[in-house]
Design an enzyme around this catalytic site. Structure first.
Site, PDB file in Angstrom:
ATOM      1  N   GLY A  84       1.022  -1.050  -0.131  1.00 10.12           N
ATOM      2  CA  GLY A  84       0.045   0.052   0.082  1.00 10.12           C
ATOM      3  C   GLY A  84       0.909   1.219  -0.038  1.00 10.12           C
ATOM      4  CB  SER A  85       4.095   1.970   1.406  1.00  7.43           C
ATOM      5  OG  SER A  85       3.854   1.707   2.885  1.00  7.43           O
ATOM      6  CG  ASP A 192      -6.788   2.336   7.342  1.00  8.64           C
ATOM      7  OD1 ASP A 192      -5.964   1.499   7.145  1.00  8.64           O
ATOM      8  OD2 ASP A 192      -6.436   3.287   8.171  1.00  8.64           O
ATOM      9  CB  SER A 213      -2.660  -1.342   2.337  1.00  2.88           C
ATOM     10  OG  SER A 213      -1.805  -2.105   3.062  1.00  2.88           O
ATOM     11  CG  HIS A 218      -4.938  -2.855   5.568  1.00  2.00           C
ATOM     12  ND1 HIS A 218      -5.286  -1.710   5.883  1.00  2.00           N
ATOM     13  CD2 HIS A 218      -3.553  -2.666   5.570  1.00  2.00           C
ATOM     14  CE1 HIS A 218      -4.358  -0.900   5.917  1.00  2.00           C
ATOM     15  NE2 HIS A 218      -3.356  -1.529   5.948  1.00  2.00           N
ATOM     16  CG  ASN A 286       9.966  -4.301 -10.477  1.00  2.00           C
ATOM     17  OD1 ASN A 286       8.806  -4.527 -10.372  1.00  2.00           O
ATOM     18  ND2 ASN A 286      11.035  -5.276 -10.759  1.00  2.00           N
TER      19      ASN A 286
END
Length: 434
Positions: A84-85, A192, A213, A218, A286
């Site tokens: 998710g980052s 979230d 995420s 999650h 990537n």
């Protein structure tokens, strides 16, 4: 399916069934986690089948998951990522693409976000040479307001990115309209909030881009993993390029000439006919995921409605049990929303005869896991003290949650008995201080 594979997967099911832990919940002994993955027999089978198929990179299962997840979130395109980052990094980086022309964000331009959040919503702003503009939040929704966002807009503002806090939607329809009125791009951090709605519409469908995420905490999991979604095909093209090394080519893995003119391009100062598979139009990364992750995601996606219902049920049970307790600010859904809750957030009144730390210590000693409201006020952390930023208004409530706020779990792995024990423990602690 071959008889051999069918036999192996039957054995996997037996292995899963025989390995299930049937121990009863023991209050004060059994850990009550604030979050976690709920994995069943079909999830294990999906992982093994993908592994036996030697699907070790992004391929057909990833493409299938992207199509199914885009359909689920009512977006035209979805691009899986390794976290998710990374999804947030791609979405914010897309703001800087030359393909956006006049809407392109350039170094020193501003992006509005909340101060009381998680670093990975803010870090990509700084990593792209942009300037975060921090706004405060409200209690008891723990989200900001359209009025605060409007007041933060300046001549160099190019975008807004913010999360639906703990699954509780911010006033996303109003903020999306504000973005449109000021020609800003809106990124919804929906990590979230999968399954939450605002005005009867799914969160993640309002913004120009949406991030999700799939970390085990999650709503559904692929182990590690994430996704960027959009209905803007130009943005989708940018996101794919940035995710896939920055290449200009859009061939799927194993394909070589989707555009039917692989050797017919002239771009940059490259020689005419340079292989399109090796022409790069963005400074990219990537950040792809794998088919093994996608296989788990497909299995989890089939249960997302069940998971969301459990989160709502657990949250409501805890909210009803704690209603009326003194010295605690209980959470409330944003008006006109139906959250698929990520957690149950509590703020201890600063005037209470006990502090947050004492209550948290009491719960942790009873094996009830707690978490802070992420970073609290991000501007107070050492990582951001000397970084370019602007604060719009004050951050009074962001400071309040830094000192006095925490949350406990409502994820689907918690039983009614566990939820009731959490409620009874909080109630016991508060009543001891009356």
């Amino acid at each position: 399916m071959s008889p051999q594979l069918e036999h192996i997967l039957d054995e996997v099911r037996k292995y899963h069934q025989e390995g299930q832990d049937a121990r009863a919940f023991v209050p004060g002994v059994t850990e009550i986690w604030p979050s976690g993955a709920v994995l069943d027999e079909e999830d294990r089978v999906a992982l093994v089948e993908a592994a036996l198929g030697m699907s070790i990179a992004a391929g057909k299962l990833s493409r299938r998951f992207e199509r199914d997840f885009a359909r689920r979130l009512q977006r035209r395109k979805a691009h899986m990522t390794n976290s998710g980052s990374s999804a947030n990094l791609l979405a914010v980086s897309a703001l800087t693409s030359h393909l956006l022309e006049d809407r392109r964000a350039r170094p020193g331009d501003e992006v509005i976000t909340v101060a009381a959040g998680f670093p990975t919503t803010v870090n990509p702003i700084l990593q792209n040479g942009l300037v975060p503009v921090f706004v405060d939040i409200d209690l008891p929704t723990y989200n900001t307001t359209p009025e605060r966002v409007a007041a933060a807009i300046g001549p160099r503002t190019r975008a807004i990115i913010m999360a639906h806090t703990l699954g509780n939607p911010f006033q996303v329809a109003e903020i999306a309209q504000l973005a449109e009125d000021h020609d800003l791009l809106l990124i919804e951090d929906n990590c979230d909030a999968v399954g939450s709605t605002y005005d009867g519409r799914l969160t993640g469908t309002f913004g120009d881009m949406t991030t999700v995420s799939f970390y085990p905490a999650h709503h559904i999991t692929t182990g590690e993993g994430g996704c960027v979604l959009t209905s803007n095909l130009a943005l989708a093209r940018v996101i794919e390029s940035l995710r896939d090394w920055g290449r200009d080519c859009w061939c799927e893995p194993g394909e070589s000439d989707t555009c039917h003119k692989r050797f017919g391009y002239q771009m940059g100062t490259l020689p005419a006919g340079y292989d399109h598979k090796y022409i790069f139009s963005h400074v990219g990364y990537n950040l792809k995921s794998t088919d093994i992750q996608a296989a788990l995601g497909l299995s989890q996606l089939a249960k997302v409605d069940e998971f969301c219902a459990a989160r709502r049920r657990n949250w409501q049970r805890l909210r009803a049990a704690l209603d009326g307790l003194p010295w605690l600010v209980l959470p409330e859904a944003t008006p006109r929303s139906d959250p698929s809750w990520f957690g149950f957030v509590l703020t201890v009144d600063p005037a209470a005869p006990f502090g947050r730390a004492a209550l948290v210590d009491f719960l942790e000693n009873r094996k009830i896991g707690t978490r802070r409201l992420f970073a609290g006020n991000l501007t107070r952390h050492p990582a951001y003290l000397d970084r370019p930023h602007r604060i719009a208004g004050d951050l009074t409530n962001s400071d309040l949650v830094t000192e006095h706020t925490f949350w406990v779990g409502v994820y689907p792995g918690l039983t009614d008995e566990m939820i009731d024990y959490v409620a009874a423990s909080i109630t016991e602690f508060v009543q001891e201080h009356r």
